[in-house]
Design an enzyme around this catalytic site. Structure first.
Site, PDB file in Angstrom:
ATOM      1  CG  ASN A   1      -2.193   3.237  -6.913  1.00  0.00           C
ATOM      2  OD1 ASN A   1      -2.689   3.531  -5.699  1.00  0.00           O
ATOM      3  ND2 ASN A   1      -2.852   2.235  -7.739  1.00  0.00           N
ATOM      4  CD1 TRP A   2       2.933   5.147  -2.728  1.00  0.00           C
ATOM      5  CD2 TRP A   2       2.277   6.159  -0.724  1.00  0.00           C
ATOM      6  NE1 TRP A   2       3.951   6.015  -2.418  1.00  0.00           N
ATOM      7  CE2 TRP A   2       3.631   6.911  -1.377  1.00  0.00           C
ATOM      8  CE3 TRP A   2       1.880   6.674   0.472  1.00  0.00           C
ATOM      9  CZ2 TRP A   2       4.193   7.767  -0.736  1.00  0.00           C
ATOM     10  CZ3 TRP A   2       2.256   7.690   0.945  1.00  0.00           C
ATOM     11  CH2 TRP A   2       3.716   8.165   0.664  1.00  0.00           C
ATOM     12  CE  LYS A   3      -1.295  -0.895  -7.099  1.00  0.00           C
ATOM     13  NZ  LYS A   3      -1.178  -2.027  -7.944  1.00  0.00           N
TER      14      LYS A   3
ATOM     15  CG  HIS B   1      -6.069   0.924  -9.505  1.00  0.00           C
ATOM     16  ND1 HIS B   1      -6.212  -0.641  -9.548  1.00  0.00           N
ATOM     17  CD2 HIS B   1      -4.914   1.235 -10.169  1.00  0.00           C
ATOM     18  CE1 HIS B   1      -4.936  -0.971  -9.660  1.00  0.00           C
ATOM     19  NE2 HIS B   1      -4.136   0.068  -9.773  1.00  0.00           N
TER      20      HIS B   1
ATOM     21  CD  GLU C   1      -4.693  -3.008  -7.678  1.00  0.00           C
ATOM     22  OE1 GLU C   1      -4.751  -2.290  -6.513  1.00  0.00           O
ATOM     23  OE2 GLU C   1      -3.441  -3.479  -7.818  1.00  0.00           O
TER      24      GLU C   1
ATOM     25  CD  GLU D   1      -2.701   1.583 -13.677  1.00  0.00           C
ATOM     26  OE1 GLU D   1      -1.688   1.651 -13.147  1.00  0.00           O
ATOM     27  OE2 GLU D   1      -3.492   1.068 -13.174  1.00  0.00           O
TER      28      GLU D   1
ATOM     29  N   GLY E   1       1.615  -5.163 -10.968  1.00  0.00           N
ATOM     30  CA  GLY E   1       2.259  -5.739 -10.084  1.00  0.00           C
ATOM     31  C   GLY E   1       2.945  -7.258 -10.232  1.00  0.00           C
TER      32      GLY E   1
ATOM     33  CB  SER F   1       5.794  -3.751 -14.153  1.00  0.00           C
ATOM     34  OG  SER F   1       4.981  -4.988 -13.350  1.00  0.00           O
TER      35      SER F   1
ATOM     36  N   GLY G   1       2.548   1.840  -8.941  1.00  0.00           N
ATOM     37  CA  GLY G   1       2.550   1.063  -7.780  1.00  0.00           C
ATOM     38  C   GLY G   1       3.667   0.853  -6.859  1.00  0.00           C
ATOM     39  N   GLY G   2       4.002  -0.666  -7.195  1.00  0.00           N
ATOM     40  CA  GLY G   2       5.138  -1.143  -6.275  1.00  0.00           C
ATOM     41  C   GLY G   2       6.361  -0.058  -6.210  1.00  0.00           C
TER      42      GLY G   2
HETATM   43  P1  PGA Z   1       2.590  -1.515 -10.442  1.00  0.00           P
HETATM   44  O1  PGA Z   1       1.181  -0.974 -10.194  1.00  0.00           O
HETATM   45  O2  PGA Z   1       3.333  -0.333 -10.869  1.00  0.00           O
HETATM   46  O3  PGA Z   1       2.773  -2.107  -8.977  1.00  0.00           O
HETATM   47  O4  PGA Z   1       2.632  -2.622 -11.381  1.00  0.00           O
HETATM   48  C1  PGA Z   1       0.450   0.041 -10.967  1.00  0.00           C
HETATM   49  C2  PGA Z   1      -0.836   0.350 -10.598  1.00  0.00           C
HETATM   50  O5  PGA Z   1      -1.523  -0.704 -10.338  1.00  0.00           O
HETATM   51  O6  PGA Z   1      -1.282   1.620 -10.587  1.00  0.00           O
END
Ligand code: PGA
Length: 256
Positions: free
Chosen positions: A10-12, A97, A99, A169, A175, A215, A236-237
């Site tokens: 998930n590159w956001k 998600h 966010e 999640e 993050g 994470s 994500g990250g």
């Molecule tokens: P993260 O994000 O791996 O940076 O914690 C995961 C996500 O939001 O899907």
């Protein structure tokens, strides 16, 4: 029951078309051997055509959008419809998600409308749920997950569930560098599966793939994926770097 793991990047709001192109080149050169997991990359809308082109010869790596509109077409400035996503051969869409929920105010009802719209277009769902730290500390983990699942999946049929992945999640782990322990993650995943079983029966629940997200890194992927109810990850990250995404996939996947 055997469930093939699914790892989704998930590159956001990272990587436009040119970064996408160089990522895929590097990623595919590092991804060697026969894959034992499904692999998905969720890029920003504007990078999806480039991603599609870059992945053309890469069997087994599919594209996802990170969001979609709950409406068909019309006066919805800034939105992208499921039909548009289909037109550029997107197969999956992330919906719900945290966010989207917390920053863009998406409620369970909005998320449910998007889920149904995406299924009408035949898109596969990556349906995200998870509790905040406050909710967990207040003992509301199960009630929050149950309402997110029940309201988010309202009207989603058992056959839609075959094309649905749930991503658990915990918001406090996204993050932050704080991962849920394998025990915390397993406990939540088992609970999610039990709610799905209440709604759809044990067969659908047994087949459902539940990803963990929050994470996930190369050094914790194996331990998390070893848990019986964890069937992949939403990353994500650590998915922004090709080597680290490849390492998560290889550390977390069953042996060939
Ligand atoms: P993260 O994000 O791996 O940076 O914690 C995961 C996500 O939001 O899907």
């Amino acid at each position: 029951m055997y469930r093939r793991p699914i790892f989704a990047a998930n590159w956001k709001m990272n990587k436009g078309p040119s970064d996408t192109e160089s990522f895929v080149k590097s990623f595919l050169s590092k991804l060697t051997g026969r894959q034992t997991s499904d692999i998905v990359i969720a890029a920003p809308f504007i990078a999806l055509p480039t991603l599609s082109e870059a992945l053309r010869d890469a069997r087994g790596v599919e594209m996802a959008a990170q969001n979609c509109s709950q409406f068909d077409d019309g006066a919805y400035t800034g939105e992208i419809s499921v039909k548009m996503l289909r037109e550029i051969l997107v197969r999956h869409v992330i919906i719900g998600h945290s966010e989207r929920r917390s920053i863009f105010g998406e409620t369970n009802a909005v998320i449910n409308a998007k889920m149904k719209k995406a299924r009408e277009a035949g898109l596969k769902l990556i349906f995200c749920i998870g509790e905040t730290l406050e909710e967990r500390n207040a003992g509301q983990l199960e009630s929050i997950l149950r309402s997110q699942i029940t309201e988010g999946l309202d009207g989603i049929t058992p056959s839609d569930m075959e094309d649905t992945v749930v991503a658990y999640e915990p918001v406090w782990a996204i993050g932050t560098g704080v991962t849920a322990t394998a025990e915390q993650a397993q406990e939540a995943h088992a609970f999610v599966r039990s709610v799905i079983s209440d709604l759809y029966g044990p067969e659908v629940a047994g087949k459902l793939r539940i990803q963990y997200g929050g994470s996930v890194k190369p050094n914790n992927a194996a331990e998390l994926m070893a848990c019986p109810d964890i069937d992949g990850a939403l990353i994500g990250g650590a998915s922004l770097d090709a080597q680290s995404f490849v390492d998560i996939i290889s550390n977390g996947s069953p042996a060939n």
